[in-house]
Every structure is written in C-alpha cells, then in structure tokens.
Design an enzyme around this catalytic site. Sequence first.
Site, mmCIF file in Angstrom:
data_model
loop_
_atom_site.group_PDB
_atom_site.id
_atom_site.type_symbol
_atom_site.label_atom_id
_atom_site.label_comp_id
_atom_site.label_asym_id
_atom_site.label_seq_id
_atom_site.Cartn_x
_atom_site.Cartn_y
_atom_site.Cartn_z
ATOM 1 N N ASP A 250 -3.601 -9.461 -8.188
ATOM 2 C CA ASP A 250 -3.855 -10.769 -7.575
ATOM 3 C C ASP A 250 -3.813 -11.884 -8.606
ATOM 4 O OD1 ASP A 250 -4.123 -10.605 -4.751
ATOM 5 O OD2 ASP A 250 -5.863 -9.318 -5.081
ATOM 6 N N GLU B 119 -9.674 -12.043 -10.911
ATOM 7 C CA GLU B 119 -8.342 -12.023 -10.302
ATOM 8 C C GLU B 119 -7.965 -13.393 -9.724
ATOM 9 O OE1 GLU B 119 -8.236 -9.013 -7.211
ATOM 10 O OE2 GLU B 119 -10.296 -9.430 -6.636
ATOM 11 N N HIS C 1 0.816 -1.208 0.000
ATOM 12 C CA HIS C 1 0.000 0.000 0.000
ATOM 13 C C HIS C 1 0.850 1.259 0.000
ATOM 14 C CE1 HIS C 1 -2.927 -3.177 1.067
ATOM 15 N NE2 HIS C 1 -3.359 -2.661 -0.064
ATOM 16 N N CYS D 135 -7.762 -3.122 -14.035
ATOM 17 C CA CYS D 135 -7.518 -2.139 -12.977
ATOM 18 C C CYS D 135 -6.299 -2.477 -12.119
ATOM 19 C CB CYS D 135 -8.751 -1.984 -12.093
ATOM 20 S SG CYS D 135 -9.169 -3.476 -11.185
HETATM 21 C C1 PEP Z 1 -5.788 -6.429 -8.170
HETATM 22 O O1 PEP Z 1 -5.711 -7.457 -7.489
HETATM 23 O O2 PEP Z 1 -5.243 -6.300 -9.289
HETATM 24 C C2 PEP Z 1 -6.514 -5.263 -7.672
HETATM 25 C C3 PEP Z 1 -6.733 -4.229 -8.444
HETATM 26 O O3 PEP Z 1 -6.952 -5.271 -6.379
HETATM 27 P P1 PEP Z 1 -6.013 -5.033 -5.085
HETATM 28 O O4 PEP Z 1 -4.677 -4.519 -5.574
HETATM 29 O O5 PEP Z 1 -6.718 -4.043 -4.243
HETATM 30 O O6 PEP Z 1 -5.959 -6.381 -4.496
HETATM 31 MG MG MG Z 2 -7.033 -7.822 -5.823
#
Ligand code: PEP
Ligand code: MG
Length: 552
Positions: A455, A431, A205, A502
């Site tokens: 993921d 994912e 993060h 995304c």
């Molecule tokens: C992902 O897994 O690509 C995603 C966008 O979600 P996060 O990074 O919040 O797990």
């Molecule tokens: Mg994810």
Amino acid sequence: MLIKFHKETRLQGIPVSEGIVVARVCLFNERRHANLPIYRVTGDGLERERNRITRAVALAVDQLTALKRDVASRVGEAEAEIFAAHIMILQDAALHRQLLDAVSAKYANAEAAIIAVLEENESRLMELDNEYIKDRASDIGEIKRRLLDILGNMKPSLQCAGLPHCQKGRNRIIVAEELTPSLTLELDVEHTRGFVTERGGKTSHAAILAKALGIPAVTGVSGLHSAIGCGTELLINGNTGEVVVWPSEQTLQSVTAAQPLPALTPDDALFIADFQVMANITSAAEAAEAQAMSAEGIGLYRTEFEFFAAGRLLSEEEQYARYALVIAAMKGKPVTARLLDIGGDKSAPFFNIAPEENPYLGLRGGRLLLARKDLLAAQARALVRASAHGPVQVLYPMIIETEQFVALKKMFLEATTDLSPGRLVHGVMFEVPSACLQARELLKIADFASVGTNDLIQYLFAVDRNNDRVSYDYSPDRRVFWDLLADIASAAQETGRTLSVCGEIAGDPAYVGKLIDLGIRTVSVSTKLIPRIRQAAHAALRRKIPNPGSAG
Ligand code: PEP
Ligand code: MG
C-alpha cells in the site's frame, strides 16, 4: 485460433510469483462452451431439461465438496472456503427455482436456461462498484462453467488439443486469460509449474495465493492465450516478468547458467542470528506450514481473510477459536495479528459498508475500525483471550497519524478491560505516507511497527496496486521510496523499536540486501519464500561482515 508465435519471442509481463521455469503450455479452456447445443423444448422435453439441471447441480455440489476437502488438506482451510461459497450458491433454493422456471418460461433447454439465468446474475453483480461483489460475480461465472461442463460431459478446465507436445495436463504452465483464486487452486497444483495470465494485479489475492503455493507466475501478458497453442514451450521468469515463447537453446543455456538455484527446503534454511524471517499468513493451516518452514514467528496474519473464508461476520467466539489455533501452532513464537483491514478491494456485503466513490481512500483499515466499534471490540476481545496461548502483536492497519493510533488503541483497551491479556503488544503499520512522515512520533507510542510496502507504494506514487495498465509506475525502484524507508528505519533504531517489512518486496531476494543496509533485521514473507529469503539475507550479511580470515 491464429497461432502467432512460431519462433523465439520475448514478451514482457508483470512478475507476480518468484521463480524461473521452462515447461510446455496447457491452455485454460476459455472458449470450450462456444458451440453448446441450444434448442427449444416443449412437452415432455421440459421435464427432461429440468431434471438435467437438477442432476447437474447435484453433481457439481459433489465435485465441489470433494475439491474443498482436497484443497483443505493440501493448501489450507481458508483457501478451501472459496469452494464452500460455490456450494452455497448452488444450494440456494431461489436460484434453483429460477433455473427451472427459465426452462418452463422460455422453452429453453438446460444449457440455455443456465446461461440465461447465471449470466444475468453475473452481469448484475458486475455492474456494482464493489470489488468483493465483483469477485462473487466471477464465482457465478465459475459455477456456470462447471454446470455447462457437466451437461456437456466436457473436460473441466484445460483445452488439451492433443497437439504434438501436448502435456495431457502434466508438468505444465497454465496460460489463462485471468488468474482467479479458484483457478490457482483448482487445477492440479502438483502438475502446475507456472501460471501466465493476461489480466490480474501484482498484489491481487490470486497472486498472493500463487506465491503461497510457490508457483512462479507472470501476469499482464495481453493476447497470449489466443496467440499460442497447447504444447508450446515457454520460459517464464517470475522474478522479472519476462515470458519467452519457444526459447532458443542459447536462451535456455543462459538461464540455467544464471539460475542454478535448486528448490530450497527448510533444511537448507540458514538461521541467521540478527535476521528474523517471519511468515505472512491468512489461516491456521498456513500457520502450521510457517512452523514447518521454521518461520521465526508470524509477521502478518491477515485476519480479514478468516471472515472472507467464512463468507460472513465472525463472532468473538469464532474469532477466538481461529486465532488460538494460529497462536498454538506457532508454539511460543510471536504472532502479529493485524486488526481487520477492510475496505478497498477487501470488502464484503456482510460488513455493511455503503458504496463509496473511491473506496481506497474511503472507510478503510484504521479509519473503518474507528467508525465500527462493534468490529473492533469483538476482535480485540478474541485476540486478548487468544493471547493466553502465546505472544500476540496486534498490528493496526492503514494508520494515518498518532491521534488515530491512540484513539484506536484506547478503543481496544476499553473493549477488553475485564480480560487479562497474556503477552500482548500494540504496533503500527506504516503504509500511508503521512504516518511514515511522522514515524518517530508514532514509534514512541507504539511497541513495534511493520512497513506494508504494497500500500505504501500505491499511496506514495498515487498508483493503483491492482491495475496492470499503470503497473509501470507501481515500483519500489525509486529513490524517494528508499529515502522514506531509510527514515523509518532510523526512527526505529532511535526509539529502539522492532521494525519489520511485510509487503511483497520483503519476499523478493533482490531487495533483501537493501533492507539490511537500512538496518532492517525483520521481514515477513509468504511461507514458501522463507528459505530463499534467508539465503539471500545470509549472502548479504556475509558481504557486509566478511568472515574473519577471509580478507587477504
Ligand atoms: C501491504 O500493504 O504491504 C500489506 C502487507 O498489506 P495488504 O497487502 O494486506 O494490504
Ligand atoms: Mg496494506
């Protein structure tokens, strides 16, 4: 300190936030507390040391309150909440008592009492097998450092040694052992040109935060902090992960020739019919920024971050207020609100999830929501109510199969039967490999979908996205990954559903052309990357469909 590098040296790290920068180093002062005065006190000295603690705590709260205000206006409310958590810990009466008692019981001076009490708390939390609680341990570590700084009247964070090229904290690259969210934010962002750290994952993060701030960053460069001095010149390439210590004239020239790209502003953004660039956000403040960067909507609103920012569960009413702000900020553009994606590294004690041996494969995302009707129902109601302010796309995280999506959607609808939604649709996040392998079936029953490549790479190649020791295997550059993506993209075309990407690869200009080649026409990226990605998409589409008259 043994300075190892005196001439051009190339090191390889993990690229975390895009951009190339050349600047001089300010070292984060990791060891400034090594020689603190530690002594035994008796008699009047005990009262004096207890007062020093009380004054230091009060001053730390004042500093943090000012910092929180500043970060809220410069970065966002959610990011500012990191410091609210520190304030809460400092204001905890039991902790204060423990500190004062340590002075009396151990005849310790203020510094020794703070180290003893906070390190004990820190290591107790570190022992627990829960990433969220480990983050709280690092909060305690940061509080300890702040209090010791105050007591020792020390410069809070940088180890400016006044060497010949010392930047005195200006226009610098920060080199630290670990990139924590608070380090990313607390150091004056305006003067930070880049970050290099020894530890920290690519999709941690803190890394996502560096991207949101638009600051190039490389992690996983072991041993760097102790091998260079303040004022060392570094070239960091946030696209490739390369770090060059004392780059030669020749290296600098080749980089400037290859990278003439100026910083792009929203005005440089090329609107491209048939290619949507949306924003990934975690809070309403970021939605305003996305709007300012002309995002064509929010492609991923990580709603769980609203809970982490608050440090507790949010009621339906509190969630409604936050979602309504985001939706209103986007002025009629779609907001893709992901249902709580809790689990793995995104957990918190207030979710009350029993410890698990393997949380990445445990109660996570959709599976957790199925088990926690309370969480899903409150969020569903808040989202349906907020959809009165603009179009909402509800995104279901970590879906593994059609039955799971159907069951979750049923729960969502049952929880909201008495409410009338505005424009609200339901979509699936791809994912987990099993869901990707049944993309057609899922897309037939979903209104839209989005690929979470962060993921997907983790689960497809069984490689931890946050572990820099195995990061060589955490890569999208494999045929099987692109074959899978191609199959999802054709399923979307066959079923006429919008498909976006995304995950972090969507924000990497190197992959935009490949996504376009697969027929993907929507991506969602950190707001700062929007102009760059639009530019890359524009170039890729121009190559695909040349301008009339440009041939021959
Ligand atoms: C992902 O897994 O690509 C995603 C966008 O979600 P996060 O990074 O919040 O797990
Ligand atoms: Mg994810």
